[in-house]
Design a protein around this motif. Structure first.
Motif, PDB file in Angstrom:
ATOM      1  N   GLN A  51     -32.797 -75.130  17.505  1.00 36.04           N
ATOM      2  CA  GLN A  51     -32.181 -76.111  18.362  1.00 36.04           C
ATOM      3  C   GLN A  51     -31.562 -76.934  17.442  1.00 36.04           C
ATOM      4  O   GLN A  51     -31.548 -77.089  16.120  1.00 36.04           O
ATOM      5  N   ALA A  52     -30.735 -77.934  17.911  1.00 33.70           N
ATOM      6  CA  ALA A  52     -29.942 -78.795  17.064  1.00 33.70           C
ATOM      7  C   ALA A  52     -30.779 -79.567  16.433  1.00 33.70           C
ATOM      8  O   ALA A  52     -31.817 -79.875  16.726  1.00 33.70           O
ATOM      9  N   SER A  94     -29.863 -79.810   9.455  1.00 35.76           N
ATOM     10  CA  SER A  94     -29.352 -80.674  10.350  1.00 35.76           C
ATOM     11  C   SER A  94     -28.306 -79.783  11.372  1.00 35.76           C
ATOM     12  O   SER A  94     -27.169 -80.342  11.414  1.00 35.76           O
ATOM     13  N   LEU A  95     -28.510 -78.660  11.934  1.00 35.75           N
ATOM     14  CA  LEU A  95     -27.711 -77.713  12.430  1.00 35.75           C
ATOM     15  C   LEU A  95     -27.162 -78.436  13.821  1.00 35.75           C
ATOM     16  O   LEU A  95     -28.135 -79.065  14.377  1.00 35.75           O
ATOM     17  N   LYS A  96     -26.078 -78.030  14.140  1.00 40.60           N
ATOM     18  CA  LYS A  96     -25.197 -78.601  15.341  1.00 40.60           C
ATOM     19  C   LYS A  96     -24.875 -77.407  16.102  1.00 40.60           C
ATOM     20  O   LYS A  96     -24.752 -76.433  15.473  1.00 40.60           O
ATOM     21  N   PRO A  97     -24.609 -77.672  17.442  1.00 45.31           N
ATOM     22  CA  PRO A  97     -24.114 -76.591  18.236  1.00 45.31           C
ATOM     23  C   PRO A  97     -22.823 -75.794  17.703  1.00 45.31           C
ATOM     24  O   PRO A  97     -22.605 -74.623  17.764  1.00 45.31           O
ATOM     25  N   GLU A  98     -21.994 -76.561  17.093  1.00 43.97           N
ATOM     26  CA  GLU A  98     -20.703 -76.388  16.507  1.00 43.97           C
ATOM     27  C   GLU A  98     -20.833 -75.256  15.373  1.00 43.97           C
ATOM     28  O   GLU A  98     -19.976 -74.847  14.941  1.00 43.97           O
ATOM     29  N   THR A 117     -24.772 -62.342   9.944  1.00 44.59           N
ATOM     30  CA  THR A 117     -26.036 -62.590  10.476  1.00 44.59           C
ATOM     31  C   THR A 117     -25.656 -63.871  11.696  1.00 44.59           C
ATOM     32  O   THR A 117     -24.962 -64.747  11.221  1.00 44.59           O
ATOM     33  N   GLN A 118     -26.329 -63.606  12.701  1.00 49.32           N
ATOM     34  CA  GLN A 118     -25.704 -64.514  13.842  1.00 49.32           C
ATOM     35  C   GLN A 118     -26.706 -65.782  13.737  1.00 49.32           C
ATOM     36  O   GLN A 118     -27.989 -65.739  13.717  1.00 49.32           O
ATOM     37  N   VAL A 119     -26.195 -66.998  13.584  1.00 49.31           N
ATOM     38  CA  VAL A 119     -26.674 -68.371  14.048  1.00 49.31           C
ATOM     39  C   VAL A 119     -26.260 -68.833  15.187  1.00 49.31           C
ATOM     40  O   VAL A 119     -24.988 -68.883  15.425  1.00 49.31           O
ATOM     41  N   THR A 120     -27.165 -69.122  16.069  1.00 43.85           N
ATOM     42  CA  THR A 120     -27.202 -69.705  17.183  1.00 43.85           C
ATOM     43  C   THR A 120     -27.637 -71.031  17.423  1.00 43.85           C
ATOM     44  O   THR A 120     -29.102 -71.065  17.220  1.00 43.85           O
ATOM     45  N   VAL A 121     -27.113 -72.206  17.516  1.00 44.30           N
ATOM     46  CA  VAL A 121     -27.729 -73.449  17.727  1.00 44.30           C
ATOM     47  C   VAL A 121     -27.675 -74.026  19.198  1.00 44.30           C
ATOM     48  O   VAL A 121     -26.696 -74.103  19.666  1.00 44.30           O
ATOM     49  N   SER A 122     -28.650 -74.334  19.943  1.00 41.03           N
ATOM     50  CA  SER A 122     -28.743 -74.617  21.108  1.00 41.03           C
ATOM     51  C   SER A 122     -28.760 -76.297  21.389  1.00 41.03           C
ATOM     52  O   SER A 122     -29.561 -77.063  20.097  1.00 41.03           O
TER      53      SER A 122
END
Length: 115
Positions: free
Chosen positions: A13-14, A84-88, A109-114
């Protein structure tokens, strides 16, 4: 030739955090600057963080203050701490040399931030 394998990505998550790892099949001690790149869908691959053999670091403005790169030459590992991950920040993340001829690219490696 040194092979690279990235791991540690996932869905977060964001505002969350992840630690990415890059394992090299051979010594990275002689590689002066290693880097982490990312490629989002429909965009070019971009260098987001780099680290010199002696520990000097540099970051893209988009990740400065949130991402931290490190390397362990003895273990032939390069890490990227993402905070502090962001969707972008959603992208496939790769490690490789930051200058000169790249090594063969790993699978990423895939990083996906919702949001």
């Amino acid at each position: 030739q040194v092979q690279l394998v990235e791991s540690g990505g996932g869905l977060v998550q964001a505002g969350g955090s992840l630690r990415l790892s890059c394992a090299a099949s051979g010594s990275i001690f002689s590689i002066n600057v290693m880097g982490w790149y990312r490629q989002a869908p429909g965009k070019q691959r971009e260098l987001v963080a780099q680290i010199g053999r002696g520990g000097y670091t540099n970051y893209a403005d988009s990740v400065k203050g949130r991402f931290t790169i490190s390397r362990d030459n003895a273990k032939n590992m390069v890490y990227l701490h993402l905070n502090s991950l962001k969707p972008e920040d959603t992208a496939v993340y790769y490690c490789n040399t930051a200058y000169g001829s790249p090594l063969p690219w790993g699978p990423g490696t895939q990083v996906t931030v919702s949001s």
